[in-house]
Each structure stands twice: as C-alpha cells, then as structure tokens.
Motif scaffolding. Structure first.
Motif, PDB file in Angstrom:
ATOM      1  N   HIS A  90       8.237  12.234  19.556  1.00 48.40           N
ATOM      2  CA  HIS A  90       9.437  11.439  19.777  1.00 48.40           C
ATOM      3  C   HIS A  90      10.540  12.218  20.498  1.00 48.40           C
ATOM      4  CE1 HIS A  90       8.163   7.885  17.563  1.00 48.40           C
ATOM      5  NE2 HIS A  90       7.755   8.656  16.569  1.00 48.40           N
ATOM      6  N   ASP A  91      10.168  13.371  21.071  1.00 45.16           N
ATOM      7  CA  ASP A  91      11.109  14.195  21.852  1.00 45.16           C
ATOM      8  C   ASP A  91      12.317  14.632  21.017  1.00 45.16           C
ATOM      9  OD1 ASP A  91      11.758  15.570  24.149  1.00 45.16           O
ATOM     10  OD2 ASP A  91      12.944  13.934  24.993  1.00 45.16           O
ATOM     11  N   LEU A  92      12.067  15.024  19.790  1.00 45.86           N
ATOM     12  CA  LEU A  92      13.121  15.529  18.896  1.00 45.86           C
ATOM     13  C   LEU A  92      12.863  17.004  18.607  1.00 45.86           C
ATOM     14  CD1 LEU A  92      13.258  12.508  16.409  1.00 45.86           C
ATOM     15  CD2 LEU A  92      14.862  13.010  18.258  1.00 45.86           C
ATOM     16  N   LEU A  93      12.736  17.778  19.674  1.00 43.68           N
ATOM     17  CA  LEU A  93      12.358  19.174  19.530  1.00 43.68           C
ATOM     18  C   LEU A  93      13.397  20.000  18.777  1.00 43.68           C
ATOM     19  CD1 LEU A  93      10.361  18.278  21.838  1.00 43.68           C
ATOM     20  CD2 LEU A  93      10.445  20.664  22.565  1.00 43.68           C
ATOM     21  N   TYR A  94      14.651  19.589  18.826  1.00 40.84           N
ATOM     22  CA  TYR A  94      15.704  20.370  18.182  1.00 40.84           C
ATOM     23  C   TYR A  94      15.584  20.377  16.661  1.00 40.84           C
ATOM     24  CZ  TYR A  94      17.720  15.657  17.988  1.00 40.84           C
ATOM     25  OH  TYR A  94      17.918  14.306  17.799  1.00 40.84           O
ATOM     26  N   LEU A  95      14.749  19.500  16.111  1.00 45.49           N
ATOM     27  CA  LEU A  95      14.547  19.469  14.664  1.00 45.49           C
ATOM     28  C   LEU A  95      13.260  20.177  14.229  1.00 45.49           C
ATOM     29  CD1 LEU A  95      15.628  15.824  13.736  1.00 45.49           C
ATOM     30  CD2 LEU A  95      16.866  17.948  13.289  1.00 45.49           C
ATOM     31  N   VAL A  96      12.465  20.619  15.183  1.00 44.76           N
ATOM     32  CA  VAL A  96      11.171  21.221  14.839  1.00 44.76           C
ATOM     33  C   VAL A  96      11.348  22.523  14.066  1.00 44.76           C
ATOM     34  CG1 VAL A  96       9.102  22.300  15.781  1.00 44.76           C
ATOM     35  CG2 VAL A  96       9.905  20.124  16.719  1.00 44.76           C
ATOM     36  N   ALA A  97      12.194  23.425  14.567  1.00 44.17           N
ATOM     37  CA  ALA A  97      12.399  24.709  13.883  1.00 44.17           C
ATOM     38  C   ALA A  97      12.959  24.524  12.471  1.00 44.17           C
ATOM     39  CB  ALA A  97      13.309  25.612  14.721  1.00 44.17           C
ATOM     40  N   PRO A  98      14.003  23.699  12.284  1.00 47.24           N
ATOM     41  CA  PRO A  98      14.487  23.476  10.915  1.00 47.24           C
ATOM     42  C   PRO A  98      13.437  22.883   9.985  1.00 47.24           C
ATOM     43  CG  PRO A  98      16.124  22.737  12.496  1.00 47.24           C
ATOM     44  CD  PRO A  98      14.889  23.063  13.270  1.00 47.24           C
ATOM     45  N   VAL A  99      12.658  21.920  10.489  1.00 40.09           N
ATOM     46  CA  VAL A  99      11.626  21.290   9.660  1.00 40.09           C
ATOM     47  C   VAL A  99      10.548  22.301   9.272  1.00 40.09           C
ATOM     48  CG1 VAL A  99       9.700  19.658   9.751  1.00 40.09           C
ATOM     49  CG2 VAL A  99      11.990  18.924  10.417  1.00 40.09           C
ATOM     50  N   MET A 100      10.177  23.184  10.207  1.00 42.03           N
ATOM     51  CA  MET A 100       9.189  24.214   9.890  1.00 42.03           C
ATOM     52  C   MET A 100       9.683  25.104   8.755  1.00 42.03           C
ATOM     53  SD  MET A 100       7.935  25.333  13.728  1.00 42.03           S
ATOM     54  CE  MET A 100       6.831  26.600  13.144  1.00 42.03           C
ATOM     55  N   LEU A 101      10.951  25.491   8.810  1.00 42.90           N
ATOM     56  CA  LEU A 101      11.523  26.345   7.779  1.00 42.90           C
ATOM     57  C   LEU A 101      11.569  25.630   6.424  1.00 42.90           C
ATOM     58  CD1 LEU A 101      14.422  27.853   9.898  1.00 42.90           C
ATOM     59  CD2 LEU A 101      12.557  29.168   8.891  1.00 42.90           C
ATOM     60  N   ILE A 102      11.978  24.372   6.432  1.00 40.90           N
ATOM     61  CA  ILE A 102      12.110  23.613   5.184  1.00 40.90           C
ATOM     62  C   ILE A 102      10.758  23.415   4.512  1.00 40.90           C
ATOM     63  CG2 ILE A 102      12.713  21.366   4.210  1.00 40.90           C
ATOM     64  CD1 ILE A 102      14.940  21.222   6.371  1.00 40.90           C
ATOM     65  N   PHE A 103       9.765  22.964   5.267  1.00 37.69           N
ATOM     66  CA  PHE A 103       8.453  22.717   4.670  1.00 37.69           C
ATOM     67  C   PHE A 103       7.776  24.027   4.252  1.00 37.69           C
ATOM     68  CE2 PHE A 103       8.932  18.476   6.344  1.00 37.69           C
ATOM     69  CZ  PHE A 103       8.175  17.694   5.484  1.00 37.69           C
ATOM     70  N   TYR A 104       7.991  25.076   5.020  1.00 35.10           N
ATOM     71  CA  TYR A 104       7.434  26.372   4.641  1.00 35.10           C
ATOM     72  C   TYR A 104       8.062  26.856   3.341  1.00 35.10           C
ATOM     73  CZ  TYR A 104       6.302  31.349   4.845  1.00 35.10           C
ATOM     74  OH  TYR A 104       5.869  32.614   4.547  1.00 35.10           O
TER      75      TYR A 104
ATOM     76  N   GLY B 255      16.798  26.364   6.871  1.00 37.57           N
ATOM     77  CA  GLY B 255      16.333  25.164   7.569  1.00 37.57           C
ATOM     78  C   GLY B 255      17.331  24.030   7.497  1.00 37.57           C
ATOM     79  N   LEU B 256      17.948  23.835   6.342  1.00 35.34           N
ATOM     80  CA  LEU B 256      18.949  22.773   6.197  1.00 35.34           C
ATOM     81  C   LEU B 256      20.190  23.053   7.036  1.00 35.34           C
ATOM     82  CD1 LEU B 256      18.708  22.111   2.340  1.00 35.34           C
ATOM     83  CD2 LEU B 256      17.880  20.646   4.186  1.00 35.34           C
ATOM     84  N   VAL B 257      20.640  24.305   7.038  1.00 38.88           N
ATOM     85  CA  VAL B 257      21.798  24.673   7.866  1.00 38.88           C
ATOM     86  C   VAL B 257      21.480  24.472   9.342  1.00 38.88           C
ATOM     87  CG1 VAL B 257      23.300  26.574   8.575  1.00 38.88           C
ATOM     88  CG2 VAL B 257      22.727  26.284   6.163  1.00 38.88           C
ATOM     89  N   ALA B 258      20.271  24.883   9.748  1.00 37.45           N
ATOM     90  CA  ALA B 258      19.863  24.734  11.146  1.00 37.45           C
ATOM     91  C   ALA B 258      19.731  23.269  11.548  1.00 37.45           C
ATOM     92  CB  ALA B 258      18.540  25.457  11.384  1.00 37.45           C
ATOM     93  N   SER B 259      19.535  22.371  10.582  1.00 38.52           N
ATOM     94  CA  SER B 259      19.454  20.940  10.878  1.00 38.52           C
ATOM     95  C   SER B 259      20.803  20.395  11.337  1.00 38.52           C
ATOM     96  CB  SER B 259      18.982  20.170   9.633  1.00 38.52           C
ATOM     97  OG  SER B 259      17.705  20.602   9.224  1.00 38.52           O
ATOM     98  N   PHE B 260      21.876  21.047  10.917  1.00 39.66           N
ATOM     99  CA  PHE B 260      23.218  20.648  11.370  1.00 39.66           C
ATOM    100  C   PHE B 260      23.587  21.343  12.678  1.00 39.66           C
ATOM    101  CE2 PHE B 260      23.424  19.680   6.823  1.00 39.66           C
ATOM    102  CZ  PHE B 260      24.031  18.422   6.846  1.00 39.66           C
ATOM    103  N   PHE B 261      23.322  22.644  12.760  1.00 41.44           N
ATOM    104  CA  PHE B 261      23.636  23.417  13.965  1.00 41.44           C
ATOM    105  C   PHE B 261      22.366  23.499  14.817  1.00 41.44           C
ATOM    106  CE2 PHE B 261      26.379  24.805  10.510  1.00 41.44           C
ATOM    107  CZ  PHE B 261      27.639  24.641  11.088  1.00 41.44           C
ATOM    108  N   VAL B 262      22.032  22.374  15.444  1.00 43.29           N
ATOM    109  CA  VAL B 262      20.722  22.242  16.098  1.00 43.29           C
ATOM    110  C   VAL B 262      20.570  23.127  17.331  1.00 43.29           C
ATOM    111  CG1 VAL B 262      20.243  19.934  15.223  1.00 43.29           C
ATOM    112  CG2 VAL B 262      21.610  20.194  17.300  1.00 43.29           C
ATOM    113  N   GLY B 263      21.669  23.620  17.865  1.00 43.57           N
ATOM    114  CA  GLY B 263      21.569  24.475  19.040  1.00 43.57           C
ATOM    115  C   GLY B 263      21.088  25.879  18.710  1.00 43.57           C
TER     116      GLY B 263
END
Length: 214
Positions: free
Chosen positions: A139-153, A179-187
């Motif tokens: 769905h072209d939401l790459l900015y959430l991939v890194a945070p999601v990886m951290l959260i699920f890990y 991961g949660l913090v990175a979900s807000f600061f997506v850059g």
C-alpha cells in the motif's frame, strides 16, 4: 533464647533451600544457553545493513526524510528488502553459532522442548510482523515499515522471555517503545531501525555476556 536462635536458623536454611529449588526448577524450564555474543553480532549486522542502506540512498539521491519512501522504484524496494533479509539471515546464523557454542561449553542441549517453545513464541509475532510489513509495502506505506518491524520484534521478545533469560524482556520493551516513537516521527525510520536493531542489541549482548558468561 538458644532455642529461638536455632529455630530462626532452621527457618533461614529452609527458605534458602526452597529458593535454591525454585532456581533449579526455573532454570530447568528455560532455555538459558543464549549467548551475549549473539546479541552483539546481531547488532553489528544491523549497523552494517543500515550503513549500506544509507550509502545506497545517498548515491541514488534519495532523501528518505522528505519523501518517506514514496516514489521508490521496484529496484529500490528490492534492494532495501534484500538488505533487510541479508541482515536477518546473518543475525540468525551468528546467533545460532554463538548459542550452540555456549550450550556446548556449559554441557547443555542446544535443541529440546525449551528451545522449541522459545522459538515458537518468538517467531509467531515476527512472522505476523513480516506479513504486515509486506502489506504496508503493497500500500506504499514504507514510512511505517521500520516502526512496525521494531514493535512486532519487541512483542516476539516479550513472548519468548517466558522461556529464556528474563533480561530479554527489557530489550523487548525498549524495542516496542522505540517503534511506537518512530511511528510518530516517521522521517526517522532508518535512525530508529539502527538504534533498535543495532545499538540496543550490542548493549544487551554486552550486558548478558558480562553477567552470565564471564
């Protein structure tokens, strides 16, 4: 008075015995051969992967902080996925090697029911996270991939901590928080990924090594 002192000493001895029995039972139900060196190796692998990704973005004039991964070509995506897969495989191989070596050193079995329970509880959240990351990429939401990886890990580590060293629980909590913090600061996804998978693993691995293996 002497009888009272003798009675208190007997109580203390009984409590000490119960505490020792509890420790033995706890160790018998947990996989305790995890090596701190495996955490350090995983962290170093993540730092190398992050450095390669950073180099790739710079050489291809891709400003992730501004674009948040939007507009990446299929070749760009394939490269990033390949680097992530390579880091995962390298970390898994080094973890297996150092853990097996540590188990052999302490005359423990590498594979038994404890190992199986730990790995199942670890990889179920990780597998779910991997599938969810694939959906985000679709769905072209790459900015959430890194945070999601951290959260699920982090969830996987928390889940597995019931069957291995309890110290891993704190690593899991920190991974989730980052991961949660990175979900807000997506850059800052790449920075969060580097901090969570790289720096934290090295710190955790060093602490475990000096606590249990020295």
């Amino acid at each position: 008075m002497k009888l009272k002192v003798l009675y208190m000493n007997q109580q203390q001895d009984q409590l000490a015995t119960l505490h020792e029995i509890r420790n033995i039972m706890d160790r018998s139900s947990r996989f305790i051969s995890l090596s701190g060196l495996s955490g350090i190796a995983a962290g170093v692998s993540a730092l190398l992967g992050a450095a390669v990704v950073k180099w790739y973005l710079v050489t291809h004039n891709i400003n992730y902080n501004q674009t948040l991964g939007r507009g990446l070509t299929n070749d760009n995506l394939l490269f990033l996925v390949a680097v992530a897969a390579f880091v995962f495989i390298l970390a898994l191989c080094t973890a297996t090697y150092f853990t097996a070596r540590n188990a052999k050193k302490n005359s423990h079995r590498v594979w038994d029911s404890k190992t199986e329970r730990m790995l199942v509880n670890l990889f179920i959240p990780i597998a779910a996270g991997g599938a969810f990351c694939a959906i985000l990429i679709y769905h072209d939401l790459l900015y959430l991939v890194a945070p999601v990886m951290l959260i699920f890990y982090g969830c996987g580590l928390l889940n597995a901590s019931k069957y291995t060293l309890s110290d891993i629980r704190y690593l899991g909590l920190l991974e989730i928080i980052i991961g949660l913090v990175a979900s807000f600061f997506v850059g800052y996804g790449l920075f969060a990924w580097t901090l969570g998978f790289g720096v934290l693993h090295i710190v955790y691995g060093a602490l475990v090594y000096f606590k249990y293996e020295r």
